[in-house]
Scaffold this motif. Structure first.
Motif, mmCIF file in Angstrom:
data_model
loop_
_atom_site.group_PDB
_atom_site.id
_atom_site.type_symbol
_atom_site.label_atom_id
_atom_site.label_comp_id
_atom_site.label_asym_id
_atom_site.label_seq_id
_atom_site.Cartn_x
_atom_site.Cartn_y
_atom_site.Cartn_z
ATOM 1 N N GLN A 59 16.420 -88.432 2.983
ATOM 2 C CA GLN A 59 14.964 -88.408 3.084
ATOM 3 C C GLN A 59 14.401 -87.761 1.818
ATOM 4 O O GLN A 59 14.835 -86.678 1.430
ATOM 5 C CB GLN A 59 14.504 -87.631 4.322
ATOM 6 N N TRP A 60 13.437 -88.439 1.219
ATOM 7 C CA TRP A 60 12.864 -87.970 -0.042
ATOM 8 C C TRP A 60 11.500 -87.347 0.210
ATOM 9 O O TRP A 60 10.780 -87.730 1.131
ATOM 10 C CB TRP A 60 12.711 -89.124 -1.041
ATOM 11 N N GLY A 61 11.141 -86.386 -0.632
ATOM 12 C CA GLY A 61 9.822 -85.781 -0.518
ATOM 13 C C GLY A 61 9.641 -84.644 -1.510
ATOM 14 O O GLY A 61 10.587 -84.232 -2.202
ATOM 15 N N PHE A 62 8.416 -84.132 -1.566
ATOM 16 C CA PHE A 62 8.081 -83.029 -2.467
ATOM 17 C C PHE A 62 7.941 -81.701 -1.719
ATOM 18 O O PHE A 62 7.332 -80.765 -2.236
ATOM 19 C CB PHE A 62 6.776 -83.336 -3.211
ATOM 20 N N ASP A 63 8.499 -81.638 -0.507
ATOM 21 C CA ASP A 63 8.356 -80.425 0.298
ATOM 22 C C ASP A 63 8.928 -79.203 -0.400
ATOM 23 O O ASP A 63 8.357 -78.105 -0.318
ATOM 24 C CB ASP A 63 9.052 -80.612 1.654
ATOM 25 N N ASN A 64 10.054 -79.370 -1.066
ATOM 26 C CA ASN A 64 10.681 -78.217 -1.736
ATOM 27 C C ASN A 64 9.788 -77.668 -2.842
ATOM 28 O O ASN A 64 9.682 -76.452 -3.008
ATOM 29 C CB ASN A 64 12.038 -78.635 -2.314
ATOM 30 N N TYR A 65 9.159 -78.541 -3.594
ATOM 31 C CA TYR A 65 8.265 -78.102 -4.666
ATOM 32 C C TYR A 65 6.999 -77.448 -4.097
ATOM 33 O O TYR A 65 6.516 -76.438 -4.631
ATOM 34 C CB TYR A 65 7.893 -79.277 -5.561
ATOM 35 N N ILE A 66 6.465 -78.021 -3.027
ATOM 36 C CA ILE A 66 5.267 -77.454 -2.407
ATOM 37 C C ILE A 66 5.557 -76.069 -1.837
ATOM 38 O O ILE A 66 4.804 -75.109 -2.062
ATOM 39 C CB ILE A 66 4.747 -78.399 -1.301
ATOM 40 N N ASN A 67 6.675 -75.962 -1.106
ATOM 41 C CA ASN A 67 7.043 -74.652 -0.539
ATOM 42 C C ASN A 67 7.387 -73.644 -1.630
ATOM 43 O O ASN A 67 7.133 -72.447 -1.489
ATOM 44 C CB ASN A 67 8.235 -74.816 0.407
ATOM 45 N N LEU A 68 7.963 -74.149 -2.710
ATOM 46 C CA LEU A 68 8.343 -73.273 -3.814
ATOM 47 C C LEU A 68 7.135 -72.562 -4.404
ATOM 48 O O LEU A 68 7.183 -71.360 -4.691
ATOM 49 C CB LEU A 68 9.052 -74.104 -4.894
ATOM 50 N N TRP A 69 6.033 -73.293 -4.580
ATOM 51 C CA TRP A 69 4.853 -72.739 -5.244
ATOM 52 C C TRP A 69 3.859 -72.095 -4.278
ATOM 53 O O TRP A 69 2.952 -71.376 -4.727
ATOM 54 C CB TRP A 69 4.138 -73.837 -6.032
ATOM 55 N N PRO A 75 5.903 -68.360 -8.117
ATOM 56 C CA PRO A 75 4.795 -68.318 -9.092
ATOM 57 C C PRO A 75 4.738 -66.995 -9.862
ATOM 58 O O PRO A 75 4.406 -66.987 -11.055
ATOM 59 C CB PRO A 75 3.548 -68.508 -8.222
ATOM 60 N N ILE A 76 5.058 -65.882 -9.206
ATOM 61 C CA ILE A 76 5.068 -64.587 -9.888
ATOM 62 C C ILE A 76 6.185 -64.555 -10.920
ATOM 63 O O ILE A 76 5.980 -64.113 -12.060
ATOM 64 C CB ILE A 76 5.240 -63.446 -8.868
ATOM 65 N N TRP A 77 7.362 -65.037 -10.547
ATOM 66 C CA TRP A 77 8.494 -65.059 -11.484
ATOM 67 C C TRP A 77 8.193 -65.977 -12.664
ATOM 68 O O TRP A 77 8.505 -65.631 -13.805
ATOM 69 C CB TRP A 77 9.756 -65.526 -10.769
ATOM 70 N N PHE A 78 7.598 -67.128 -12.363
ATOM 71 C CA PHE A 78 7.280 -68.075 -13.436
ATOM 72 C C PHE A 78 6.236 -67.483 -14.373
ATOM 73 O O PHE A 78 6.332 -67.636 -15.600
ATOM 74 C CB PHE A 78 6.772 -69.386 -12.835
ATOM 75 N N ARG A 79 5.226 -66.814 -13.809
ATOM 76 C CA ARG A 79 4.194 -66.186 -14.640
ATOM 77 C C ARG A 79 4.794 -65.101 -15.517
ATOM 78 O O ARG A 79 4.481 -65.011 -16.712
ATOM 79 C CB ARG A 79 3.109 -65.591 -13.750
ATOM 80 N N ASN A 80 5.665 -64.261 -14.932
ATOM 81 C CA ASN A 80 6.318 -63.209 -15.713
ATOM 82 C C ASN A 80 7.110 -63.802 -16.877
ATOM 83 O O ASN A 80 7.037 -63.322 -18.016
ATOM 84 C CB ASN A 80 7.253 -62.393 -14.820
ATOM 85 N N THR A 81 7.865 -64.850 -16.588
ATOM 86 C CA THR A 81 8.690 -65.482 -17.621
ATOM 87 C C THR A 81 7.827 -66.095 -18.714
ATOM 88 O O THR A 81 8.131 -65.965 -19.907
ATOM 89 C CB THR A 81 9.575 -66.568 -16.997
#
Length: 289
Positions: A59-69, A75-81
């Motif tokens: 099953q394909w989807g963008f759930d992992n990306y949506i839940n990730l952000w 988002p805090i880790w990405f902003r820090n980096t």
């Protein structure tokens, strides 16, 4: 006819050798790209969040990306980096290019000693000073949740020692340009900014790329300084935290793959767009200075 036979034989040998080389390169590319393709496919799998025994998602989807952000601290880790990498890219580029220009153009007492000292000190691995640096940063309150400015300070502190490639590039630019500008009344800074920099686009981009990518993927020192505080982690430390135990990896594996794709994508796009200048900077600076 006899004269053409050696020529045809050489052409056949060249064709065979090129074919073998291309086959080897294709196989190496497949082996190298396979893990990345697997991670990309796993990031779109939504039927299970843990590790499974197959690669193609059912099953394909963008759930992992949506839940990730939206549901994690990513988002805090990405902003820090991003803040660390951007600040280091700007500051380190200014320092490296300034030091390289001075060592390339100006002759002063102790110049050779300074260059040799930097060369020797650069041979020691950075983790040798980790304990001392942690103590110093801890004393200033730049660890844990406040590790971002501490990491920027550490990454930029000794950046002037990486002058080798940039100095080699500046050595290829004729000194007569500097002398002509000086005769016209230009200062050293004006010569550097208005004469040398427009001619040094490849090495400037090379320096920016290397300065940006180094902290983007740093793990060891970033983990040591953040000290388990999620607010001070970068993406490498944060993603490793997700898979640090069997419980976490069973619930966060697909989001971990999505995070890996999000981390790799900006650097990949940046490198591909500026690859031409990166190669020119490396080859232009690879001269004896």
């Amino acid at each position: 006819m006899s004269k053409n036979k050696p020529h045809l034989g050489m052409r056949a040998k060249s064709t065979i050798s090129n074919t073998v080389i291309y086959v080897i390169l294709v196989l190496m590319s497949i082996i190298w790209l396979t893990p990345f393709v697997c991670i990309l496919l796993e990031s779109f799998r939504i039927e299970s969040t843990g590790r499974v025994g197959y690669i193609i998602p059912k099953q394909w989807g963008f759930d992992n990306y949506i839940n990730l952000w939206t549901k994690t601290n990513f988002p805090i880790w990405f902003r820090n980096t991003f803040v660390i990498a951007l600040a280091v890219a700007v500051l380190q580029t200014l320092i490296v290019l300034s030091v390289s220009y001075v060592l390339s153009r100006i002759r002063f007492n102790g110049r050779k000693l300074l260059m040799n000292t930097c060369l020797v000190l650069g041979m020691f691995p950075g983790f040798v000073t980790m304990i001392v640096l942690y103590k110093v940063l801890s004393g200033f309150g730049l660890t844990g949740a406040n590790s971002v400015p501490g990491l920027i300070l550490v990454y930029c502190a000794s950046s002037g020692m990486g002058y080798y490639v940039s100095k080699g590039f500046f050595d290829t630019i004729p000194k007569s340009l500097d002398e002509a500008a000086r005769v016209d009344g230009a200062t050293r800074f004006q010569v550097f900014y208005k004469v040398i920099m427009p001619l040094s686009k490849p090495i400037v981009i090379y320096t920016i790329l290397t300065a940006f990518m180094a902290p983007w993927g740093d793990f060891m020192f970033a983990k040591y300084i953040s000290h388990g505080t999620e607010a001070g982690m970068n993406v490498a430390v944060g993603l490793q935290y997700w898979i640090s135990s069997k419980t976490l990896i069973s619930t966060n594996y697909t989001m971990f793959c999505a995070g890996g794709v999000c981390v790799a994508l900006p650097v990949t796009i940046l490198f591909m767009c500026l690859q031409k200048y990166y190669v020119e900077g490396v080859t232009g600076g690879a001269v004896k200075g």
